[in-house]
Structures are given as C-alpha cells and as structure tokens.
Design a protein around this motif. Structure first.
Motif, PDB file in Angstrom:
ATOM      1  N   ASP A   1       0.846  -1.201   0.000  1.00  9.92           N
ATOM      2  CA  ASP A   1       0.000   0.000   0.000  1.00  9.92           C
ATOM      3  C   ASP A   1       0.878   1.246   0.000  1.00  9.92           C
ATOM      4  O   ASP A   1       0.586   2.229  -0.686  1.00  9.92           O
TER       5      ASP A   1
ATOM      6  N   GLU B   1       2.295   1.922  -3.365  1.00  9.08           N
ATOM      7  CA  GLU B   1       1.301   2.542  -4.247  1.00  9.08           C
ATOM      8  C   GLU B   1       1.160   4.037  -3.963  1.00  9.08           C
ATOM      9  O   GLU B   1       0.836   4.812  -4.872  1.00  9.08           O
TER      10      GLU B   1
ATOM     11  N   TYR C   1      -2.756   3.993   8.393  1.00 10.44           N
ATOM     12  CA  TYR C   1      -4.167   3.641   8.185  1.00 10.44           C
ATOM     13  C   TYR C   1      -5.091   4.380   9.154  1.00 10.44           C
ATOM     14  O   TYR C   1      -6.300   4.313   9.030  1.00 10.44           O
TER      15      TYR C   1
ATOM     16  N   PRO D   1      -5.969   2.466   0.587  1.00 10.24           N
ATOM     17  CA  PRO D   1      -5.236   1.233   0.862  1.00 10.24           C
ATOM     18  C   PRO D   1      -6.045  -0.012   0.510  1.00 10.24           C
ATOM     19  O   PRO D   1      -7.275   0.005   0.547  1.00 10.24           O
ATOM     20  N   ARG D   2      -5.324  -1.083   0.188  1.00  9.33           N
ATOM     21  CA  ARG D   2      -5.998  -2.357  -0.134  1.00  9.33           C
ATOM     22  C   ARG D   2      -5.764  -3.420   0.929  1.00  9.33           C
ATOM     23  O   ARG D   2      -6.403  -4.443   0.941  1.00  9.33           O
TER      24      ARG D   2
END
Ligand code: NAD
Length: 343
Positions: free
Chosen positions: A232, A235, A257, A308-309
């Motif tokens: 994340d 990215e 996060y 975020p994934r």
C-alpha cells in the motif's frame, strides 16, 4: 500514448525501495536504482532494472546517473533507518541522512530534476499531543533519526521556494509485511521492526522476541503503532508521482491507516497466524520510543486519491511470515551447503 518519465529510486535495494520499484514498474515507469548496498541487497533489484552502486552524497556520481538515464523524477528512500542506532551514533545519521540528502537535492537542482518524492517518517512528531496525529502537529522529534529526517523536509521546502523543485514528502508510520506475490520482503538481519522480528521468531530464525517496555500508559502497557502494508505504501509513491505530473507539489502527507495495535496485540496475531509458539521476553523501554503513534490518514486519501488495499493486520502478518519462512528455507539450504563443504 505519452511515455512515462524516468525515475531514479535511491535506496531501491532496500526493503521499502524494493517494493516501490515493483509498483513503479507495474505503473509503467522506467526505473533506475541507486544504492550503496550499506543495508540493501543487490538481489532485491530485478535483474532488468538498471542498478548503480553508489552514494547519494556523491554529487558527481548522482549527476552522472541523472544525465546518463535522463532522470526526470527522484524517489528518495536511501537512509540509515534505525532509531536505536541513531541514539548510539547520531553523527552518522546527520551525515548519511541530512548531509547526503543535501548533496542529492543539489545534484537534482543542478541536473534539472524538478520532481522529488521523499521518505519521511512519523518520527518527526516525537511524542504527539494529539492522536491520531495530523500533519500540522508540532514537529518535536525525540531521537536523532527523526531530527535527521525532519531537516530534509526543511531543505525540500527551501529548495522548492528557491529552485522550483516540486516535492511530496511521505511520512511513513510503521511499515510492515511483504509483497503478496512473494517477489520482495524485508531481508536485513539487523532489521528491528516488531512484525519482522516476531515472524522471524515464528519461522525459527530467532530464538526470542523482546518487548521493549510494558509499563507505558497504554491499555496493555506496551507501545501502540499504526502498521501499514508495504505494498500500500509503495502505491502511495505511484500516486505521488501522478500528483507531481499533474502539477502538484509542496505536499507533506502521513502514510498510515489511522488505527493502532499494541505490541502485545501484534505478537498475539503473529502467534495465531503462525500457529507456533515463540519465546517473548520483557525488557526495559528503549530510548527514543514514543508510547503511541497513529496517523491522521485523511489528507493523503484526499490529496493523492490513494486508498489502501491491505488494511488488515492479519494479512500484513501473513505476508511477512511467508517471506520469513522463505528466508528460513534459504538459510537451511545455505547451512546444509556450509556443513557439507566443511566435511
Ligand atoms: N521501515 C519503516 O518502518 C520506515 C518508517 C519510516 C520511514 N522509513 C524510511 O524509509 C526509507 C527506507 O527504509 P527501509 O526500511 O526500506 O530501510 P532499508 O535499510 O531496507 O533501505 C535503505 C536503503 O538505502 C541504502 N542506503 C543507505 N544509505 C545510502 C547512501 N548514502 N547512498 C545510497 N544508498 C544508501 C541502503 O543500502 C538500503 O538499501 C528510509 O528513508 C527510512 O528512513 C522507514
């Protein structure tokens, strides 16, 4: 189709840099890596990525790389990155982080590079008064590592005003995990990050994990951190480059996060995911560790359209553990080879 600008990734043979290289390539950027291998590994750089072994503080060498590869953007991750080591050997941190970055930024300005992404750190906040901590909270780092990185943010702000450099500084919180496809992970044996260390213990590569301080004013007495999956984070660098291409700049953004886990919660998760026990010892607090660090993570989502994934502690641990088991297998092979050649 317009072709993408060439990107120089400093520290691209390191843990986070290795993942940033993968993400940039997937996004179609031509990438060159500059790393002195002081902590990184040549094998972390894919074989078809141009690799230059050298020091970011060497203005002449950096200038040559910029010219030879027509570099338009620098993503700067190279640094010495251990808080306890910075407490023991502060001047090394001012030299290798602050001083060497001044040279790198100068080489960029002189070489015509006007876009720059910088790996900053949550350590610039010190012990924040507000949790989650927003970007405009006071910057009062409590260790030399944090101070050596904060000075680089200041240099970028000044270079932007004086030389038209456009930059994004990403303040990473606690980076953890490994590439979900198993192409990259954290290899340094000296790496002291909790998830890495606990997974190494669960994989049999360490005999115990130490909890540094169980008497903090937190729910269970141990430090609380905002763990972000390394893919994340990688990215976020791609998103920062896109932002700079669209004319953005002068941004300082938290990368986390927005939630925290204690040391004990992390250890419990590693135990559950690994399914094996490992020894945990309690030790004294470590100099330079704030009790709680959690990002206010709203600005980066709005500014970079990044989301975020992998915001899932179990997933982070699972990827870190499978990387560590891979390293344990490789250790086993090397150990068997050493034993047989000694016979
Ligand atoms: N890991 C984290 O949780 C975390 C958190 C906040 C910020 N950061 C920052 O992220 C960046 C990358 O950290 P990492 O965890 O991947 O560490 P790492 O040690 O794995 O990577 C750093 C890389 O930089 C290289 N390097 C160091 N000094 C150099 C120099 N003078 N010239 C050329 N190369 C040099 C090293 O060989 C290494 O490959 C660092 O800037 C660090 O301060 C990391």
């Amino acid at each position: 189709m317009t072709s993408k600008p060439a990107v120089l990734v400093t520290g691209g043979a390191g843990y986070i840099g290795g993942h940033v290289v993968l993400a940039l390539r997937e996004a179609g950027y031509p990438v060159v890596v500059l790393d002195d291998l002081s902590a990184g590994h040549r094998a972390a750089v894919p074989g078809d990525v141009p690799f230059v072994e050298g020091d970011i503080g060497d203005i002449g060498a950096v200038g040559e790389v910029i010219a030879d590869h027509r570099i338009a953007v620098v993503v700067h991750l190279a640094a010495s990155a251990s808080v306890p080591e910075s407490v023991r050997d502060p001047l090394r941190y001012y030299r290798n982080n602050t001083g060497a970055s001044a040279n790198l930024i100068r080489a960029c300005v002189e070489g015509g590079v006007r876009r720059f992404v910088f790996s900053s750190t949550a350590a610039v906040y010190g012990v924040p008064a507000t949790i989650p901590v927003p970007e405009d909270a006071p910057k009062v780092p409590i260790n030399p590592y944090g101070r050596s990185k904060l000075a680089i943010e200041w240099m970028l702000r000044d270079a932007a005003a004086a030389h038209g450099l456009r930059y994004v500084a990403l303040r990473y919180f606690n980076v953890a995990g490994a590439d979900p496809q198993g192409r990259a992970g954290q290899s340094g044996r000296g790496a002291g990050h909790l998830i890495k260390v606990a997974c190494a213990a669960a994989a049999g590569r360490r005999d115990h994990v130490t909890v540094f301080g169980a008497d903090y004013e937190t729910a269970d007495g141990t430090c609380v951190r905002d763990y972000i999956h390394v893919s994340d984070l990688a990215e976020a660098h791609v998103a920062a480059l896109r932002d700079l291409e669209e004319g953005g700049g002068g941004r300082v953004l938290n990368c986390g996060y927005g939630r925290g886990f204690s040391v004990r919660e992390v250890l419990e998760t590693v135990r559950a995911v690994a399914g094996v026990p490992f020894e945990v010892r309690e030790g004294p607090r470590r100099a330079g560790d704030p009790p709680v660090l959690i990002a206010d993570a709203s600005r980066i989502r709005a500014a970079l359209r990044w989301s975020p994934r992998h915001d899932d502690l179990e997933f982070i641990v699972r990827t870190a553990l499978s990387w560590e088991r891979k390293l344990a297998d490789a250790d086993g092979v090397a150990g068997r080879r050493d034993r047989s050649s000694a016979r």
